[in-house]
Design a protein around this motif. Sequence first.
Motif, PDB file in Angstrom:
ATOM      1  N   GLU A  20       0.836  -1.199   0.000  1.00 29.35           N
ATOM      2  CA  GLU A  20       0.000   0.000   0.000  1.00 29.35           C
ATOM      3  C   GLU A  20       0.874   1.253   0.000  1.00 29.35           C
ATOM      4  OE1 GLU A  20      -3.205   2.390   2.839  1.00 29.35           O
ATOM      5  OE2 GLU A  20      -2.474   0.416   3.435  1.00 29.35           O
ATOM      6  N   LYS A  21       1.914   1.242   0.855  1.00 26.21           N
ATOM      7  CA  LYS A  21       2.825   2.379   0.965  1.00 26.21           C
ATOM      8  C   LYS A  21       4.267   1.875   1.019  1.00 26.21           C
ATOM      9  CE  LYS A  21      -0.438   5.085   3.788  1.00 26.21           C
ATOM     10  NZ  LYS A  21      -0.640   5.699   5.134  1.00 26.21           N
ATOM     11  N   TRP A  22       5.068   2.338   0.094  1.00 20.94           N
ATOM     12  CA  TRP A  22       6.506   2.077   0.114  1.00 20.94           C
ATOM     13  C   TRP A  22       7.238   3.395   0.306  1.00 20.94           C
ATOM     14  CZ3 TRP A  22       7.715  -1.487  -4.719  1.00 20.94           C
ATOM     15  CH2 TRP A  22       7.116  -2.748  -4.517  1.00 20.94           C
ATOM     16  N   THR A  23       8.450   3.298   0.833  1.00 22.27           N
ATOM     17  CA  THR A  23       9.313   4.463   0.916  1.00 22.27           C
ATOM     18  C   THR A  23      10.713   4.065   0.464  1.00 22.27           C
ATOM     19  OG1 THR A  23      10.115   6.246   2.361  1.00 22.27           O
ATOM     20  CG2 THR A  23       9.890   4.058   3.346  1.00 22.27           C
ATOM     21  N   ILE A  73       9.792  -8.548  -7.395  1.00 22.48           N
ATOM     22  CA  ILE A  73       9.512  -9.429  -6.267  1.00 22.48           C
ATOM     23  C   ILE A  73       8.049  -9.358  -5.849  1.00 22.48           C
ATOM     24  CG2 ILE A  73      10.006  -9.811  -3.810  1.00 22.48           C
ATOM     25  CD1 ILE A  73      12.827  -8.636  -4.463  1.00 22.48           C
ATOM     26  N   ARG A  74       7.505  -8.156  -5.839  1.00 20.93           N
ATOM     27  CA  ARG A  74       6.163  -7.932  -5.315  1.00 20.93           C
ATOM     28  C   ARG A  74       5.127  -7.748  -6.418  1.00 20.93           C
ATOM     29  NH1 ARG A  74       5.370  -6.350   0.298  1.00 20.93           N
ATOM     30  NH2 ARG A  74       7.114  -7.291   1.407  1.00 20.93           N
ATOM     31  N   ARG A  75       3.946  -8.297  -6.195  1.00 20.59           N
ATOM     32  CA  ARG A  75       2.800  -7.984  -7.039  1.00 20.59           C
ATOM     33  C   ARG A  75       2.143  -6.753  -6.442  1.00 20.59           C
ATOM     34  NH1 ARG A  75      -0.285 -13.719  -8.376  1.00 20.59           N
ATOM     35  NH2 ARG A  75       1.424 -14.670  -9.560  1.00 20.59           N
ATOM     36  N   THR A  76       2.421  -5.613  -7.008  1.00 23.52           N
ATOM     37  CA  THR A  76       1.976  -4.363  -6.406  1.00 23.52           C
ATOM     38  C   THR A  76       0.496  -4.122  -6.640  1.00 23.52           C
ATOM     39  OG1 THR A  76       2.615  -3.145  -8.392  1.00 23.52           O
ATOM     40  CG2 THR A  76       4.247  -3.322  -6.636  1.00 23.52           C
ATOM     41  N   SER A  77      -0.083  -3.359  -5.731  1.00 15.87           N
ATOM     42  CA  SER A  77      -1.494  -3.010  -5.826  1.00 15.87           C
ATOM     43  C   SER A  77      -1.654  -1.756  -6.674  1.00 15.87           C
ATOM     44  CB  SER A  77      -2.048  -2.744  -4.421  1.00 15.87           C
ATOM     45  OG  SER A  77      -1.385  -1.638  -3.837  1.00 15.87           O
ATOM     46  N   PRO A  78      -2.842  -1.529  -7.233  1.00 18.99           N
ATOM     47  CA  PRO A  78      -3.054  -0.333  -8.060  1.00 18.99           C
ATOM     48  C   PRO A  78      -3.057   0.957  -7.255  1.00 18.99           C
ATOM     49  CG  PRO A  78      -5.100  -1.548  -7.771  1.00 18.99           C
ATOM     50  CD  PRO A  78      -4.007  -2.419  -7.223  1.00 18.99           C
TER      51      PRO A  78
END
Length: 207
Positions: A20-23, A73-78
């Motif tokens: 949801e939130k990356w930094t 690596i990650r399946r990111t969310s929209p």
Amino acid sequence: MVNVTENLLWRDFKAKAPNEKWTTDITYVWVNDQWLYLAAVMDLYSRRIVAWASGASMTEELVRTALNAALAIRRTSPWLTLHSDRGVQYRAQKYIDYAVSRGIKLSMSRKGNCWENAPMGSFFSRLKVELIYAKNYQTMEEARSGIFGYIEVLYNRRRRHSANDNLSLVQKGDPPALLGRQAKFDSSRSLIVTPKCEPPSTTQGSN
């Protein structure tokens, strides 16, 4: 200042779910007689370091390599938001185009405000105090190997985080299939200076 995006987090570092939130941010480590630059991507849901890249120059390609590794690596969310400071690497058009083309909403701290990317600053501080300053690495490969062990063995698996109610990432329930990995990147390009809260010293790196 060109290519500056709005601050979408405003120090709200809590996330309800992974991706949801990356930094992201860059730090530098003094290795013998040169700097090793480390770009990392953190998931704020659990504080996991999803991916990182290291190199001899602080370039746009370095931060894009770290982001590319995280996306692999990650399946990111929209609805993924990626937060950074206003460093020139994160304002580079190629980096912005790459992130936006993958549906990422970019967010940036206000100028010179380290607290608006505090989780990354805290991680880099722990890395240096607990590993880098104690080891005095003599080669880039030694430093990379040590950083790999610190992130994968200690930080991502055993470290208890106050943001996780003092649980480790495993106890938090961060999906094991989403473990971080290292993305190595070497560059001989000249240094690009990015605004930081403190300038680097001549002997050791700082956030």
